[in-house]
Design a protein around this motif. Structure first.
Motif, PDB file in Angstrom:
ATOM      1  N   ILE A 177     -37.652   4.814 -72.395  1.00  0.00           N
ATOM      2  CA  ILE A 177     -37.772   3.572 -73.164  1.00  0.00           C
ATOM      3  C   ILE A 177     -36.846   2.527 -72.557  1.00  0.00           C
ATOM      4  CG2 ILE A 177     -36.015   4.179 -74.886  1.00  0.00           C
ATOM      5  CD1 ILE A 177     -38.174   2.856 -76.931  1.00  0.00           C
ATOM      6  N   ALA A 178     -37.246   1.276 -72.638  1.00  0.00           N
ATOM      7  CA  ALA A 178     -36.530   0.185 -71.965  1.00  0.00           C
ATOM      8  C   ALA A 178     -35.482  -0.498 -72.831  1.00  0.00           C
ATOM      9  CB  ALA A 178     -37.531  -0.846 -71.455  1.00  0.00           C
ATOM     10  N   ASN A 179     -35.223  -0.025 -74.062  1.00  0.00           N
ATOM     11  CA  ASN A 179     -34.261  -0.713 -74.929  1.00  0.00           C
ATOM     12  C   ASN A 179     -33.008   0.106 -75.219  1.00  0.00           C
ATOM     13  OD1 ASN A 179     -35.070   1.230 -76.710  1.00  0.00           O
ATOM     14  ND2 ASN A 179     -35.816  -0.175 -78.279  1.00  0.00           N
ATOM     15  N   ASP A 180     -32.687   1.041 -74.318  1.00  0.00           N
ATOM     16  CA  ASP A 180     -31.543   1.930 -74.545  1.00  0.00           C
ATOM     17  C   ASP A 180     -30.666   1.916 -73.297  1.00  0.00           C
ATOM     18  OD1 ASP A 180     -29.870   4.108 -75.404  1.00  0.00           O
ATOM     19  OD2 ASP A 180     -31.506   4.871 -76.625  1.00  0.00           O
ATOM     20  N   THR A 181     -30.302   3.080 -72.794  1.00  0.00           N
ATOM     21  CA  THR A 181     -29.433   3.175 -71.615  1.00  0.00           C
ATOM     22  C   THR A 181     -30.241   3.069 -70.319  1.00  0.00           C
ATOM     23  OG1 THR A 181     -29.676   5.570 -71.464  1.00  0.00           O
ATOM     24  CG2 THR A 181     -27.899   4.733 -72.880  1.00  0.00           C
ATOM     25  N   SER A 201     -40.484  -0.981 -76.917  1.00  0.00           N
ATOM     26  CA  SER A 201     -40.718  -0.780 -78.340  1.00  0.00           C
ATOM     27  C   SER A 201     -41.269   0.596 -78.692  1.00  0.00           C
ATOM     28  CB  SER A 201     -41.667  -1.861 -78.878  1.00  0.00           C
ATOM     29  OG  SER A 201     -42.916  -1.782 -78.220  1.00  0.00           O
ATOM     30  N   GLY A 202     -41.783   1.330 -77.723  1.00  0.00           N
ATOM     31  CA  GLY A 202     -42.324   2.657 -77.997  1.00  0.00           C
ATOM     32  C   GLY A 202     -41.941   3.641 -76.906  1.00  0.00           C
ATOM     33  N   ALA A 203     -41.224   4.698 -77.270  1.00  0.00           N
ATOM     34  CA  ALA A 203     -40.778   5.689 -76.287  1.00  0.00           C
ATOM     35  C   ALA A 203     -41.970   6.310 -75.572  1.00  0.00           C
ATOM     36  CB  ALA A 203     -39.947   6.769 -76.956  1.00  0.00           C
ATOM     37  N   GLY A 204     -41.907   6.339 -74.236  1.00  0.00           N
ATOM     38  CA  GLY A 204     -42.963   6.921 -73.423  1.00  0.00           C
ATOM     39  C   GLY A 204     -44.120   5.986 -73.137  1.00  0.00           C
ATOM     40  N   SER A 205     -44.148   4.833 -73.789  1.00  0.00           N
ATOM     41  CA  SER A 205     -45.271   3.899 -73.648  1.00  0.00           C
ATOM     42  C   SER A 205     -45.064   2.925 -72.498  1.00  0.00           C
ATOM     43  CB  SER A 205     -45.456   3.091 -74.938  1.00  0.00           C
ATOM     44  OG  SER A 205     -45.744   3.946 -76.015  1.00  0.00           O
ATOM     45  N   THR A 228     -48.360  -4.157 -70.451  1.00  0.00           N
ATOM     46  CA  THR A 228     -48.517  -5.225 -69.462  1.00  0.00           C
ATOM     47  C   THR A 228     -47.587  -6.395 -69.763  1.00  0.00           C
ATOM     48  OG1 THR A 228     -50.355  -6.151 -70.731  1.00  0.00           O
ATOM     49  CG2 THR A 228     -50.917  -4.676 -68.909  1.00  0.00           C
ATOM     50  N   THR A 229     -46.930  -6.351 -70.931  1.00  0.00           N
ATOM     51  CA  THR A 229     -45.983  -7.403 -71.308  1.00  0.00           C
ATOM     52  C   THR A 229     -44.575  -6.940 -70.965  1.00  0.00           C
ATOM     53  OG1 THR A 229     -47.413  -8.020 -73.150  1.00  0.00           O
ATOM     54  CG2 THR A 229     -45.137  -8.857 -73.188  1.00  0.00           C
ATOM     55  N   PRO A 230     -43.957  -7.515 -69.946  1.00  0.00           N
ATOM     56  CA  PRO A 230     -42.613  -7.052 -69.563  1.00  0.00           C
ATOM     57  C   PRO A 230     -41.579  -7.413 -70.623  1.00  0.00           C
ATOM     58  CG  PRO A 230     -43.231  -8.991 -68.291  1.00  0.00           C
ATOM     59  CD  PRO A 230     -44.430  -8.607 -69.102  1.00  0.00           C
ATOM     60  N   PRO A 231     -40.603  -6.543 -70.848  1.00  0.00           N
ATOM     61  CA  PRO A 231     -39.507  -6.887 -71.769  1.00  0.00           C
ATOM     62  C   PRO A 231     -38.804  -8.151 -71.271  1.00  0.00           C
ATOM     63  CG  PRO A 231     -39.436  -4.561 -71.203  1.00  0.00           C
ATOM     64  CD  PRO A 231     -40.451  -5.200 -70.305  1.00  0.00           C
ATOM     65  N   SER A 232     -38.340  -8.982 -72.194  1.00  0.00           N
ATOM     66  CA  SER A 232     -37.671 -10.224 -71.799  1.00  0.00           C
ATOM     67  C   SER A 232     -36.366 -10.454 -72.545  1.00  0.00           C
ATOM     68  CB  SER A 232     -38.610 -11.413 -72.020  1.00  0.00           C
ATOM     69  OG  SER A 232     -39.008 -11.470 -73.376  1.00  0.00           O
ATOM     70  N   THR A 233     -35.995  -9.558 -73.437  1.00  0.00           N
ATOM     71  CA  THR A 233     -34.789  -9.694 -74.237  1.00  0.00           C
ATOM     72  C   THR A 233     -33.565  -9.229 -73.445  1.00  0.00           C
ATOM     73  OG1 THR A 233     -36.093  -9.248 -76.219  1.00  0.00           O
ATOM     74  CG2 THR A 233     -33.709  -9.043 -76.426  1.00  0.00           C
ATOM     75  N   ALA A 234     -32.499 -10.018 -73.501  1.00  0.00           N
ATOM     76  CA  ALA A 234     -31.254  -9.640 -72.828  1.00  0.00           C
ATOM     77  C   ALA A 234     -30.773  -8.285 -73.338  1.00  0.00           C
ATOM     78  CB  ALA A 234     -30.185 -10.701 -73.070  1.00  0.00           C
ATOM     79  N   PRO A 262     -35.035   0.422 -62.754  1.00  0.00           N
ATOM     80  CA  PRO A 262     -34.892  -0.554 -63.844  1.00  0.00           C
ATOM     81  C   PRO A 262     -33.950  -1.697 -63.469  1.00  0.00           C
ATOM     82  CG  PRO A 262     -33.648   1.422 -64.330  1.00  0.00           C
ATOM     83  CD  PRO A 262     -34.395   1.689 -63.066  1.00  0.00           C
ATOM     84  N   ILE A 263     -34.209  -2.858 -64.054  1.00  0.00           N
ATOM     85  CA  ILE A 263     -33.374  -4.041 -63.879  1.00  0.00           C
ATOM     86  C   ILE A 263     -32.868  -4.449 -65.264  1.00  0.00           C
ATOM     87  CG2 ILE A 263     -33.317  -6.470 -63.201  1.00  0.00           C
ATOM     88  CD1 ILE A 263     -35.690  -5.796 -61.293  1.00  0.00           C
ATOM     89  N   LEU A 264     -31.555  -4.547 -65.427  1.00  0.00           N
ATOM     90  CA  LEU A 264     -30.976  -4.969 -66.702  1.00  0.00           C
ATOM     91  C   LEU A 264     -31.185  -6.458 -66.877  1.00  0.00           C
ATOM     92  CD1 LEU A 264     -29.298  -4.420 -69.254  1.00  0.00           C
ATOM     93  CD2 LEU A 264     -27.246  -4.768 -67.858  1.00  0.00           C
ATOM     94  N   LEU A 265     -31.775  -6.856 -68.003  1.00  0.00           N
ATOM     95  CA  LEU A 265     -32.006  -8.272 -68.293  1.00  0.00           C
ATOM     96  C   LEU A 265     -30.765  -8.876 -68.925  1.00  0.00           C
ATOM     97  CD1 LEU A 265     -35.626  -7.966 -69.727  1.00  0.00           C
ATOM     98  CD2 LEU A 265     -34.945  -8.631 -67.415  1.00  0.00           C
ATOM     99  N   ARG A 266     -30.399 -10.052 -68.461  1.00  0.00           N
ATOM    100  CA  ARG A 266     -29.213 -10.740 -68.999  1.00  0.00           C
ATOM    101  C   ARG A 266     -29.574 -12.079 -69.565  1.00  0.00           C
ATOM    102  NH1 ARG A 266     -24.418  -8.086 -67.518  1.00  0.00           N
ATOM    103  NH2 ARG A 266     -24.840  -6.526 -65.960  1.00  0.00           N
TER     104      ARG A 266
END
Length: 154
Positions: free
Chosen positions: A66-70, A114-118, A121-127, A150-154
């Motif tokens: 998932i993209a919203n953790d570590t 927003s969903g583990a394993g998912s 086509t909409t890339p995350p954009s939140t810092a 992965p790239i950390l968004l700032r």
């Protein structure tokens, strides 16, 4: 493979190189092409076929990325080939083409935040979240695995 000429042992010169290349050409023609490549890993949670997976650094077991953790959880190592419960071994596909449906050829896919394993086509954009590109739709039914760090968004 009795029809294939075998020049072994190869001489340590240009003739040996030529003979090795001939053997390679003749041998490769007989090998089946695989649509994917990967490895097996034990899963620490239930996974569904097609889930994006990461490896937990503490024990090397796989789970849903998932993209919203570590950064570890955002580092996709491949996709689950089959559905498996926690404690079982799953084949993790790291290259190749996955069968899917409802895709639009050319669409780029990213790990979901927003969903583990998912994937989405909409890339995350939140810092503070991670942008992890995982592949591209080749057609309406084929997804090409193209995992990037992965790239950390700032």
């Amino acid at each position: 493979m009795t029809d294939i000429a075998n020049y072994e042992p190869y001489a340590p010169n240009s003739l040996g190189l030529t003979e090795a290349l001939i053997d390679l050409k003749d041998t490769i023609a007989t090998l089946p092409a695989l649509p994917y490549g990967g490895f097996e890993a034990e899963v620490f949670e239930n996974v569904t076929q097609g889930d994006a997976l990461y490896l937990r650094s503490s024990d090397g077991k796989a789970g849903r990325a998932i993209a919203n953790d570590t950064v570890d959880k955002a580092t996709v190592i491949g996709f689950a080939q089959t559905t498996k419960p926690a404690g079982e071994r799953v084949r993790v596909l790291i290259v190749g083409i996955l069968a899917d449906s409802g895709l639009d050829a050319g669409d780029i896919f990213y790990l979901s935040d927003s969903g583990a394993g998912s994937i989405t086509t909409t890339p995350p954009s939140t810092a503070g979240r991670f942008l992890t590109r995982v592949g591209e739709a080749a057609s309406a039914s084929e997804f090409i695995i193209q995992i990037e760090p992965p790239i950390l968004l700032r």
